[in-house]
Scaffold this active site. Sequence first.
Site, short mmCIF file in Angstrom:
data_model
loop_
_atom_site.label_atom_id
_atom_site.label_comp_id
_atom_site.label_asym_id
_atom_site.label_seq_id
_atom_site.Cartn_x
_atom_site.Cartn_y
_atom_site.Cartn_z
N CYS A 168 0.80 -1.22 0.00
CA CYS A 168 0.00 0.00 0.00
C CYS A 168 0.83 1.27 0.00
O CYS A 168 0.73 2.08 -0.91
CB CYS A 168 -0.95 0.00 1.19
SG CYS A 168 -1.92 1.50 1.39
N CYS A 188 0.78 3.83 4.96
CA CYS A 188 1.54 3.89 6.21
C CYS A 188 2.98 3.54 5.88
O CYS A 188 3.24 2.61 5.13
CB CYS A 188 1.00 2.90 7.24
SG CYS A 188 -0.70 3.18 7.73
N CYS A 224 -8.92 -1.15 6.16
CA CYS A 224 -7.74 -0.33 6.39
C CYS A 224 -7.67 -0.07 7.89
O CYS A 224 -8.62 0.46 8.48
CB CYS A 224 -7.83 1.00 5.62
SG CYS A 224 -6.51 2.17 6.01
N TYR A 232 -4.34 31.61 9.25
CA TYR A 232 -4.76 30.63 8.23
C TYR A 232 -5.95 29.88 8.83
O TYR A 232 -5.82 28.73 9.25
CB TYR A 232 -3.63 29.65 7.92
CG TYR A 232 -2.42 30.22 7.22
CD1 TYR A 232 -2.34 30.24 5.83
CD2 TYR A 232 -1.34 30.72 7.95
CE1 TYR A 232 -1.22 30.74 5.19
CE2 TYR A 232 -0.21 31.22 7.31
CZ TYR A 232 -0.15 31.23 5.94
OH TYR A 232 0.96 31.72 5.30
N CYS A 249 2.65 21.54 10.14
CA CYS A 249 2.54 20.17 9.65
C CYS A 249 3.82 19.76 8.92
O CYS A 249 3.86 18.70 8.29
CB CYS A 249 1.34 20.04 8.72
SG CYS A 249 1.42 21.09 7.25
#
Length: 571
Positions: free
Chosen positions: A149, A152, A279, A432, A528
């Site tokens: 996948c 992760c 998932c 923001y 982030c």
Amino acid sequence: MSNTNRSGRGKNRRNSAAPQGKGKASASRQPSQSTRPSTSQSGKEVRPNVASLSGARSKSRARESSPIEGLPVSKNEETVIEIIGMNHDGEGVGRADGYTLFVQGALPGETVRVRVMKTKKQYGYAKLLEIVKASPDRVSAPCPIYDQCGGCQIQHMSYAGQLAWKRQLVIDNLQRIGKLNVMEEDETWANRSEQSPFDERTGDETVQTNESNRTRLRLEGVMNEEDTEHAIRVLPTMGMEEPWRYRNKAQVPIGVTEGGLVGGFYAKGSHRIIDMETCLIQHEHNDEVVAKVKEIGSHLGISAYNEETGRGLLRHVVVKKAFRTGEMMLVLVTNGRDIQHKDEWIGSIREAIPQVASICQNVNKKQTNVIFGDETRVLWGRDVIYDYIGDVQFAISPRSFYQVNPVQTEVLYGKTVEYAGLSGKETVIDAYCGIGTISLFLAQHADQVYGVEIVPEAIEDARSNAMLNEMKNVKFEVGASEDVIPRWKEQGIEADVIVVDPPRKGCDPRLLDTILEMKPERVVYVSCNPSTLARDLRVLEDGGYRTVEVTPVDMFPHTVHVESVAMLVRV
């Protein structure tokens, strides 16, 4: 899942801009990101101009076919190396006679046998063949399709190890990119790192109150001599008590096989859809809805979109789950407005999934990998579902941004409010603001909050959410922060605190200049991306601010992404 977007942060809302054991932060120090070329810009793949580079490609192929002289290893050679760190993509970093090799799946502290797959002048890539000596943080990834996948990246690492590595990743960026002084980990903080990462959230009220008082003292400048040496304290990463099934949104591409519709994720390096039934980081109900939609659609003969031919109806299935209220929204993204057997399909979905409160259709006829088109309509039920973060209620529409991990969002915003140090008398600017999530959190503790966001639709949602919560001490305006905030200042609005929550590329340089001109007493930076956080903190420190403390928050367990909240005070 497809689209396990970094973080889940709503990049499309601004155009200006995935467990047991004990981890050791010292074992996961990173190599400088400058030793490796970047393949992304603002979170998107950088695609060169094919026409202008066609000649260069031929030369590049010729260079790649010729071995680079003087390297200690060559392509296809097998060697044994020690893994000394892990980079920001989750790849193990090893050295072969001083030559850097990146090894997917290897962990810091391990001795591994690898095969060199690709070499460049300063670094290369190798395939993991055998783990000669395993890290104590190595665990068996519970997901059966983990290797296929890619959603992760670090399920093979214990959760405690993940939290320690993410803290160290933040520290490394602050030191290397920001050239900032980070406080050495003394015995108290070392012991705290060894404890459960959930102590602050499950500890008694006295402990939490002491933490709050300590933060208030720092904000007021009441620090002891040891704290006055301009060293940043980086706290242990705030993790989840249950780091699975945390995502509230699934976005699944749909394809077709002889057995009917399939939906799951794209195989690595391709647009071939691999079917997936579950998932482990998605809420169970999201998996159930996707499975039922595929089953019912196959029974009714619904066609899947083919991106090569541009034909077929169903492109994506998007499911949103409100954790607090239990409501669910289903969005069918289609290649056209007409849906065969629409009433029968809707009826079957409602019967099979009674918790679904909204079924919508989004029409996207463009040949693009962008999920949503411009037209959205309600097929059944409401146009929104409702959820809470803390005491604040939010209306969630098909295309509105909403943090995908609501449990950790409350932790993140709680830390933001704590670092703002509000007494109820302050004026706060949220630079923001998106749909107003942080603004409304702050408004519960401030006298007045002003939010600015460049995306008009987000501001409409923000205003609606303010009305929904009957909050009258918050005002939202559309525009770029670096344009709107100076205008507010001309109107006599002075901010005591400015909060920024930028996309991955960080703050616009003009916004940083605006903050320095506004001179708020405090700045709270929600990040982030540790690298752009470090870059921007350096600018603010050079402009007269001091970074007191940074707290990493694990919004996306088992992935390489980490959020951080930084507290700065004017000196």
